[in-house]
Design an enzyme around this catalytic site. Structure first.
Site, PDB file in Angstrom:
ATOM      1  N   HIS A  39     -11.732 -20.710   4.518  1.00 21.06           N
ATOM      2  CA  HIS A  39     -11.778 -22.057   5.086  1.00 21.06           C
ATOM      3  C   HIS A  39     -11.577 -23.144   4.030  1.00 21.06           C
ATOM      4  O   HIS A  39     -11.359 -24.304   4.366  1.00 21.06           O
ATOM      5  CB  HIS A  39     -13.088 -22.275   5.859  1.00 21.06           C
ATOM      6  CG  HIS A  39     -14.311 -22.443   5.003  1.00 21.06           C
ATOM      7  ND1 HIS A  39     -15.249 -21.446   4.845  1.00 21.06           N
ATOM      8  CD2 HIS A  39     -14.763 -23.479   4.257  1.00 21.06           C
ATOM      9  CE1 HIS A  39     -16.219 -21.863   4.055  1.00 21.06           C
ATOM     10  NE2 HIS A  39     -15.944 -23.101   3.687  1.00 21.06           N
ATOM     11  N   ASP A  83     -13.436 -14.588   6.279  1.00 20.87           N
ATOM     12  CA  ASP A  83     -13.473 -15.879   5.589  1.00 20.87           C
ATOM     13  C   ASP A  83     -13.284 -15.709   4.082  1.00 20.87           C
ATOM     14  O   ASP A  83     -13.973 -16.334   3.283  1.00 20.87           O
ATOM     15  CB  ASP A  83     -14.781 -16.612   5.884  1.00 20.87           C
ATOM     16  CG  ASP A  83     -14.723 -18.092   5.461  1.00 20.87           C
ATOM     17  OD1 ASP A  83     -13.597 -18.624   5.377  1.00 20.87           O
ATOM     18  OD2 ASP A  83     -15.786 -18.678   5.201  1.00 20.87           O
ATOM     19  N   SER A  89     -18.796 -24.014  -1.275  1.00 18.04           N
ATOM     20  CA  SER A  89     -18.112 -22.952  -0.542  1.00 18.04           C
ATOM     21  C   SER A  89     -17.038 -22.316  -1.405  1.00 18.04           C
ATOM     22  O   SER A  89     -16.216 -23.008  -2.008  1.00 18.04           O
ATOM     23  CB  SER A  89     -17.473 -23.519   0.732  1.00 18.04           C
ATOM     24  OG  SER A  89     -18.447 -23.937   1.647  1.00 18.04           O
TER      25      SER A  89
END
Length: 701
Positions: A444, A476, A553
């Protein structure tokens, strides 16, 4: 002499280790695997996992799969019942007749005991729970404790955490005043459980009770004890006394079976609680003196996996004496010697330890009698050198930071009116896994609009254009590469052996601030994707209280050995963040070498979570105005700038309850709509306390 091979398995509820030794005791093959508790898995699945590990270890050792090893010892969690142990051995042999010539099954305590004390002794387990087992030289076995948290677990991490919480409640209620100030312990409890009041703790004790998470508080209490907090020291002293009571009970049985021998009784100390030995020691010594233990106790730590003890048992099962180097298997960290005058005499790390005066936390445990004693004690306390001694987080950062990168996705077709620079669509973090420029991150972070540019900034400040090589939206995960050689790399560890309560460091670049560090502990190692509402993910996540923000992230979750054990993925709410286990990442990296080119699919531009009852409960706790009739939907966690979702008006925190008039109950429903429904998507959302509709046109990506 002909070659001989003996295998041993250390099997827990969450992970297992297997070793194969040759006839001289040298390890020639290893394998890791998932949990092997047959009560949780069933004998069929347990047998399958054991055989898979045996095959992997044989390949590692260069042993043909059709060549049985001479004997296999299985020391597994839950293997206390002889009948079920026999059933497991039979099933393993039925599924693979070439597995081993003989199979021996015993409990995990036996594995630890025979690793550290093969000729008889005691194993004293103090992890999340507690347990003790004595084996005399003539083969008799006696147990003490181990009845679980409802009936025991005295001295274990859950027991310690429970006692600390209970001390706060009892003191506040006036039921039992605390012997020491409670302020610092309450601060740690409040932070660990994200509780502002005592009432906020009730869900953790009832509806959302998680024993491992509750026990994780103990690691933080241990740090308080090291820092001198009297109440934490008092609780750990109580735990030490409880563990010593196990040892005293079994020592009485050992004393009558030793036939006058003067040799010390070896006590194999297993479990995370023993890492706080300095805090436990005063209570241990006081209890042993009070119980008048009459034999010398030699406390040892294991330096190898208890799979070695299982291999030793396997050899013993076929009447072969497997050589072993005791100094390589374990180390003595304390020797208790009883004294005829009732004093406690011991040796700690080779130095004489007479009574309680030499025990690091003794003063805090017995408590101060007067203000004068407080002043006197404070005058001799030295804090010099504590920064160097306890800066373990800084050491991890120093080793790991050079491989962490900042990733920025820019749209070259659009420019900022003021600066003239390309518009930033999204940003995140990553880390270098190969010195030739291969970088690992979240999907992402890099999945965005076509024609976007990936900019990578290294720790030295240099900027490079990256090229996305592989993306797996299901897990992911993504890889990208920059045209630079000889880069520092992050060492990849293993997520199979991490433990709740273990310290970890989350690294990344939140808000474009490179190499930002947060620290915390592992809250859970096995948080299933279904439990989080992530339908179709088919994986488990690492839950941690180390803060993971948007910019973190894709960055690494690092253990205290400086190894990446996960990839920072998402934060649900304060204190609840999740990381993708590194073992999944290794599989992704291996598959990416032979993966077919990706296919086009409709792109929305959000990261989301399905609403489970647990997440709904947390959301309602933080937003009392949220409509009470919401019982399904997906929570929008992040919206990528410039994406179709962003342009359509979707915002982080929105709850999508239906699309094109059909209810949305999970992330899988949204994926299905993206694959099958053409054109625009009409979404009914809840934002705060209001309901509204947004229309989004997905793009082909």
């Amino acid at each position: 002499m002909n070659k001989m091979y003996f295998g041993g398995v250390e099997g827990g509820a969450t992970h297992s280790n297997l070793v194969i030794c040759n006839e001289s005791g040298k390890v020639v093959g290893k394998a890791r695997g998932p949990g092997t508790n047959h009560w949780a898995l069933g004998i069929e699945e347990c047998a399958k996992r054991i055989i898979d590990m045996v095959h992997a270890a044989k390949e590692d050792a260069g042993i043909p799969l059709d060549q049985p090893i001479d004997s296999l010892g299985l020391t597994l969690s839950g293997c206390e019942q002889e009948s079920s142990n026999a059933d497991l051995a039979v099933r393993v042999r039925e599924k693979d007749g070439a597995c081993a010539g003989a199979i021996y099954v015993a409990s995990d305590t036996a594995g630890s005991l025979f690793t550290g004390a093969p000729n008889g002794g005691m194993v004293l387990i103090a992890g999340t729970g507690s347990n003790a087992l004595l084996r005399t030289p003539d083969g008799q076995q006696y147990g003490c404790g181990g009845w679980g948290y409802l009936l025991g677990d005295e001295g274990g991490a859950y027991w310690i955490a429970h006692r600390a919480v209970k001390a706060i409640f009892d003191d506040e209620d006036g039921l039992l005043p605390s012997p020491h100030p409670t302020v610092r312990v309450w601060e740690v409890i409040s932070e660990h459980f994200k509780a502002e009041t005592r009432a906020d703790l009730l869900p953790h004790a009832y509806k959302h009770f998680d024993k491992s998470h509750f026990a994780g508080l103990t690691a933080k209490l241990s740090k308080l004890a090291e820092q001198g907090d009297a109440l934490s020291q008092h609780v750990f002293a109580g735990a030490g006394a409880a563990l010593a009571a196990h040892a005293a009970a079994l020592a009485e049985r050992a004393h009558g079976a030793r036939n006058g021998t003067s040799a010390a009784l070896r006590v194999v100390c297993v479990g995370s609680v023993w890492n706080s030995w300095d805090a436990l020691r005063p209570g241990v010594l006081k209890q042993l003196a009070a119980r008048r233990v009459k034999i010398e106790l030699e406390l040892v730590r294991l330096k190898v996996s208890s799979a070695m003890g299982a291999a030793w048992l396997a050899a013993k099962h076929v009447n072969y004496s497997l050589p072993r180097d005791d100094s390589a298997f374990c180390e003595v960290f304390y020797t208790y010697r009883p004294d005829v005058n009732g004093k406690v005499n011991g040796t700690h790390n080779g130095k004489l330890d007479n009574g309680l005066q030499g025990c690091g936390f003794a003063t805090g445990i017995v408590g101060y009698v007067s203000a004068k004693e407080k002043v006197s004690a404070a005058s001799v306390i030295s804090l010099s050198g504590r920064r160097d001694k306890y800066n373990f987080i800084a050491d991890v950062v120093a080793v790991s930071a050079p491989s962490v990168v900042y990733i920025e996705i820019k749209d070259d077709r659009r420019r900022d009116i003021v600066t003239g620079q390309s518009i930033t669509l999204s940003n995140g973090s990553g880390f270098i896994v190969k010195e030739d420029g291969l970088i690992l991150t979240n999907a992402h972070v890099v999945v965005n609009k076509p024609n976007a540019t990936v900019n990578v900034r290294l720790m030295d400040g240099s900027n490079h254009t990256g090229f996305v090589e592989d993306v797996d939206l299901k897990s992911d995960l993504a890889t990208l590469r920059i045209p630079v050689k000889n880069l520092p790399t992050m060492k990849l560890g293993s997520s199979a052996d991490i433990k709740p309560g273990e310290w970890v460091v989350a690294m990344g670049s939140p808000l474009a601030l490179s190499n930002t560090v947060t620290a915390g502990v592992i809250s859970s190692t096995q948080r299933a994707s279904e439990e989080l509402g992530l339908i179709g993910k088919d994986m488990v996540y690492i839950q941690t209280d180390a803060p993971i923000t948007f910019g973190n992230s894709g960055g690494p979750l690092v253990n205290l050995d400086g190894e990446a054990i996960g990839i920072n993925s998402m934060k649900v709410t304060s204190g609840i963040s999740f990381a993708i286990p590194i073992d999944y990442v290794k599989e992704f990296l291996a598959k990416s070498k032979t993966k077919s080119p990706p296919v086009s699919r409709r792109y929305l531009g959000i990261t989301m979570l399905s609403l489970t009852p647990n997440i709904l409960f947390e959301l309602r706790m933080r937003n009392p105005e949220m409509p009470s009739d919401i019982d399904h939907g997906i929570l929008v966690w992040k919206v990528i700038i410039g994406s179709p979702a962003y342009n359509g008006g979707l915002q982080p925190g929105d709850i999508v309850t239906s699309i094109n008039g059909s209810p949305v109950r999970s992330a899988g429903d949204l994926y299905s709509v993206l694959e099958t429904a053409p054109g625009k998507l009409s979404m009914l959302i809840v934002r705060g306390k209001t309901r509204t509709t947004v229309t989004i046109t997905p793009e082909i990506h």
